[in-house]
Design a protein around this motif. Structure first.
Motif, short mmCIF file in Angstrom:
data_model
loop_
_atom_site.label_atom_id
_atom_site.label_comp_id
_atom_site.label_asym_id
_atom_site.label_seq_id
_atom_site.Cartn_x
_atom_site.Cartn_y
_atom_site.Cartn_z
N VAL A 59 -31.57 -53.90 -9.76
CA VAL A 59 -30.87 -52.84 -9.04
C VAL A 59 -29.73 -52.09 -9.55
O VAL A 59 -29.26 -52.58 -10.41
CB VAL A 59 -30.41 -53.58 -7.67
CG1 VAL A 59 -31.41 -54.41 -6.95
CG2 VAL A 59 -29.15 -54.45 -7.79
N ALA A 60 -29.64 -50.89 -8.79
CA ALA A 60 -28.37 -50.33 -9.36
C ALA A 60 -27.17 -50.67 -8.32
O ALA A 60 -27.67 -50.31 -7.11
CB ALA A 60 -28.88 -48.63 -9.18
N ALA A 91 -31.25 -49.57 -4.57
CA ALA A 91 -30.07 -49.42 -5.01
C ALA A 91 -28.90 -50.13 -4.05
O ALA A 91 -29.59 -50.19 -2.85
CB ALA A 91 -29.61 -47.69 -5.03
N ARG A 104 -24.25 -44.46 -17.18
CA ARG A 104 -24.78 -44.37 -15.43
C ARG A 104 -23.54 -44.13 -14.68
O ARG A 104 -23.70 -44.07 -13.44
CB ARG A 104 -24.86 -45.72 -15.21
CG ARG A 104 -25.99 -46.20 -16.06
CD ARG A 104 -26.88 -47.47 -15.31
NE ARG A 104 -27.67 -46.84 -14.12
CZ ARG A 104 -28.49 -47.81 -13.42
NH1 ARG A 104 -28.61 -49.30 -13.79
NH2 ARG A 104 -29.33 -47.06 -12.26
N ALA A 119 -22.67 -46.54 -11.66
CA ALA A 119 -23.79 -47.72 -11.28
C ALA A 119 -23.56 -48.65 -12.20
O ALA A 119 -23.63 -48.34 -13.37
CB ALA A 119 -25.26 -46.90 -11.09
N GLN A 124 -27.75 -39.27 -8.27
CA GLN A 124 -27.86 -41.03 -8.74
C GLN A 124 -29.27 -41.33 -8.35
O GLN A 124 -29.76 -42.27 -9.09
CB GLN A 124 -26.66 -41.61 -7.96
CG GLN A 124 -26.46 -42.94 -8.31
CD GLN A 124 -25.20 -43.53 -7.72
OE1 GLN A 124 -25.12 -43.61 -6.41
NE2 GLN A 124 -24.24 -43.69 -8.57
N LEU A 125 -29.68 -41.04 -7.17
CA LEU A 125 -30.98 -41.79 -6.66
C LEU A 125 -32.37 -41.17 -7.71
O LEU A 125 -33.05 -41.88 -7.75
CB LEU A 125 -31.14 -41.53 -5.12
CG LEU A 125 -30.19 -42.36 -4.29
CD1 LEU A 125 -30.53 -41.84 -3.11
CD2 LEU A 125 -30.44 -43.84 -4.28
N VAL A 156 -31.94 -43.38 -10.54
CA VAL A 156 -32.27 -44.68 -10.35
C VAL A 156 -33.99 -44.82 -10.28
O VAL A 156 -34.49 -45.71 -10.64
CB VAL A 156 -31.78 -45.25 -8.96
CG1 VAL A 156 -32.39 -46.48 -8.62
CG2 VAL A 156 -30.16 -45.36 -8.97
N VAL A 194 -35.37 -47.46 -3.09
CA VAL A 194 -35.60 -46.52 -4.05
C VAL A 194 -37.23 -45.95 -4.34
O VAL A 194 -37.50 -45.12 -4.14
CB VAL A 194 -34.69 -46.25 -5.05
CG1 VAL A 194 -35.06 -44.89 -6.05
CG2 VAL A 194 -33.39 -46.43 -5.04
N TYR A 229 -29.08 -45.92 3.19
CA TYR A 229 -28.81 -47.14 2.99
C TYR A 229 -28.50 -47.71 4.44
O TYR A 229 -28.00 -47.37 5.19
CB TYR A 229 -27.26 -47.08 2.15
CG TYR A 229 -27.33 -46.85 0.85
CD1 TYR A 229 -27.36 -47.78 -0.10
CD2 TYR A 229 -27.19 -45.70 0.52
CE1 TYR A 229 -27.27 -47.66 -1.27
CE2 TYR A 229 -27.32 -45.27 -1.09
CZ TYR A 229 -27.35 -46.25 -1.82
OH TYR A 229 -27.52 -45.69 -3.19
N VAL A 286 -24.43 -49.17 -6.94
CA VAL A 286 -23.56 -47.94 -6.74
C VAL A 286 -22.11 -48.38 -6.46
O VAL A 286 -21.87 -49.12 -5.84
CB VAL A 286 -24.06 -47.15 -5.68
CG1 VAL A 286 -23.32 -46.08 -5.34
CG2 VAL A 286 -25.69 -46.96 -5.91
N GLU A 330 -35.91 -48.56 -11.13
CA GLU A 330 -35.33 -49.83 -10.47
C GLU A 330 -35.62 -49.44 -9.07
O GLU A 330 -35.50 -48.42 -8.46
CB GLU A 330 -33.78 -49.67 -10.23
CG GLU A 330 -33.08 -49.75 -12.01
CD GLU A 330 -31.72 -49.62 -12.16
OE1 GLU A 330 -31.19 -50.34 -12.93
OE2 GLU A 330 -31.13 -48.61 -11.65
#
Length: 410
Positions: A77-78, A114, A45, A61, A102-103, A106, A304, A129, A80, A111
Motif C-alpha cells: 500500500v501507499a 492507498a 515518492r 507516500a 499521487q494516485l 500509485v 486504487v 478515501y 499517504v 499498489e
C-alpha cells in the motif's frame, strides 16, 4: 500565478518540510522528530508544488505493507503522508492536483491501495478515501476499577527495561501480531524508531518513556511502552499512566501487562490514546462506565486498483456478487465488477451482468478491512441493494472476526 508540481529533491527537504510545518500551524517539531521523518522520507515518492522558489504544497507516500482480512501476506500500500498547503495558497486546486498526481503514481506502481490518517476527516472523502478503522481512547479510573485476570496470568514475569534495549523484543512481538488483525502495518527497517520517539518538550510533565516486558520461560510474550505523569492533591497521589503502545501474544500475557499498568504506585488512572475498539481489557474491568471510552476515525482506505485490491484479501464466507462501482476520481475503477470469493481467496473481473449492489469506491474502502458493514452503509443510504439477499451475503463476507486497527500514525 504559475506553479510547478514535481518530485522532491533531497536537497530541498528542509524547506519542503518547513513549509509543511507552516501548513500545520507553524510550530516547529522537536529536532528528534524532524530527524526521524527526514530519515524515513522517500523523496522519490514525495512531491511539492512550487511558486517560484517557494514550496506551497507538500505530499508524500511511504511504501508499506498492510494486513488484510484472511491473515495472509500483507498487501503493498501507499501510506499517504505529509500533505499540506500553506495558508496563502488555499482553494486554488493545489491539494486536488497533488492527490491526482499521487494516485496516478500509485496505480502505475501496481499498489492496489492507498491509505492515510487525516488531520481533518472531512477532507479526503472527495478523493475516494473511506474510513475503514476506528481507534478507541479511554481513561481508566484505577482507584475504582479492578481487573479480573484469566488463569495463567501469575505465571508471567514482568521486567522493566530501557526502551531502546527492549526495542528488538517489542518489534518481534509486534511482527507476530500483524497477521492477526487487519489494518496493521508490517514495519520496515527504520520504523522501529517511531515507538521510541520521546522528545522532552512533548512530555507535558510526564516521565521519560518506560518499558515493561512480559516473559514466560525466558521468552518475551508481551510489552508496554508508557510514561507516568505525577500529580498530587491534598488527599494524596493522583498520577496518570500514559500508555503509548502495547502488545501481547496470549490472554495471560495481555492481562499481566494490563494489571501492571493499572497497579503502578502513586497513580489513579491509565490514559489510553489508541487501542482497537474491541480491545479485550474492556471485558476484564469491573466497571466499564469508569473508563471514559471515546471512539474516533483511524485509517482511511482508498482502492486504487479495484480488482487487485479485492483479490488481495480473503472473505469470511462464500460470496458471488456483482458490484456497480462509481469512482469519479479514478475512473478506471468505474463499472461493474463480479467478485467471487471465500476464506481461501477471491477473483474479481469486469462483467456485463446485472448489478447486485451499487456503491461508490469510498464505501468500498470503508468496508474493505471488515470493520464497517455494508449493511450499515446501506442503512445510511450509501449502498443500494439491487438483488434481494445480496446485501446480507456481501456484508457477511466482507466482515472480520476482529476489528481492524492501525496502531500508529505515519
Amino acid at each position: 500565478m504559475t506553479t510547478e508540481l514535481r518530485v522532491l529533491r533531497a536537497a530541498e527537504w528542509d524547506h519542503w518540510y518547513g513549509q509543511l510545518e507552516v501548513a500545520f500551524g507553524a510550530v516547529p517539531e522537536a529536532p528528534q522528530e524532524r530527524e526521524l521523518w527526514r530519515a524515513l522520507t522517500e523523496c522519490e515518492r514525495s512531491i511539492g508544488v512550487w511558486d517560484g522558489g517557494v514550496c506551497v504544497g507538500t505530499a508524500g507516500a511511504f511504501s508499506f505493507r498492510l494486513s488484510v482480512p484472511g491473515g495472509g501476506e500483507p498487501v503493498p500500500v501507499a501510506g499517504v503522508t505529509m500533505v499540506g498547503v500553506v495558508p496563502t495558497h488555499r482553494r486554488r486546486g493545489i491539494l486536488t492536483s497533488m492527490m491526482r498526481r499521487q494516485l496516478d503514481d500509485v496505480f502505475a506502481r501496481g499498489e492496489p491501495l492507498a491509505v492515510l490518517t487525516a488531520s481533518e476527516p472531512v477532507i479526503y472523502g472527495r478523493f475516494g478515501y473511506g474510513i475503514a478503522t476506528r481507534q478507541m481512547r479511554a481513561r481508566i479510573d484505577t482507584d475504582r476499577v479492578r481487573l479480573s485476570v484469566p488463569r495463567g496470568t501469575d505465571d508471567v514475569a514482568l521486567r522493566l527495561v530501557a526502551p531502546a534495549d527492549a526495542s528488538a523484543a517489542c518489534e518481534a512481538v509486534y511482527a507476530r501480531l500483524v497477521p492477526r488483525r487487519p489494518g496493521m502495518l508490517a514495519r520496515r527497517p527504520g520504523w522501529e524508531r517511531l515507538p521510541l520517539l520521546d522528545p522532552p518538550g512533548t512530555r507535558d510533565g510526564a516521565s521519560p518513556l518506560q518499558c515493561v516486558l512480559a516473559e514466560r520461560d525466558g521468552e518475551v510474550v508481551g510489552f508496554a511502552l508508557y510514561s507516568t505523569r505525577p500529580e498530587w492533591e491534598p488527599a494524596g497521589p493522583k498520577g496518570t499512566v500514559r500508555l503509548r503502545h502495547m502488545g501481547a501474544l496470549d490472554p495471560a500475557a495481555y492481562a499481566a501487562v494490563w494489571r501492571f499498568l493499572c497497579e503502578i504506585d502513586l497513580t489513579s488512572s491509565v490514559q489510553v490514546q489508541n487501542r482497537p475498539v474491541d480491545d479485550p481489557w474492556q471485558h476484564l474491568v469491573s466497571d466499564v462506565r469508569r473508563c471514559e471510552l471515546r471512539v474516533q476515525d483511524g485509517l482511511h482506505v482508498r482502492l486504487v486498483d479495484l480488482p487487485a485490491a479485492l483479490e488481495a484479501r480473503a472473505y469470511r464466507a462464500p460470496v458471488d456478487v456483482v458490484l456497480e462501482v462509481d469512482d469519479a476520481f479514478c475512473p478506471w475503477n468505474t463499472g461493474r465488477w463480479r467478485l467471487s470469493g471465500d476464506p481461501k481467496g477471491a477473483v474479481c473481473s469486469r462483467t456485463d451482468d446485472a448489478a447486485d449492489l451499487a456503491l461508490s469506491v469510498r464505501e468500498l474502502g470503508a468496508a474493505y478491512l471488515g470493520g464497517v458493514s455494508l449493511a450499515s452503509l446501506a442503512a445510511a443510504g450509501l449502498v443500494r441493494e439491487l438483488r434481494q439477499g445480496a446485501l446480507a451475503e456481501a456484508s457477511l463476507a466482507f466482515g472480520s472476526a476482529v476489528a481492524p486497527w492501525l496502531p500508529h500514525g505515519f
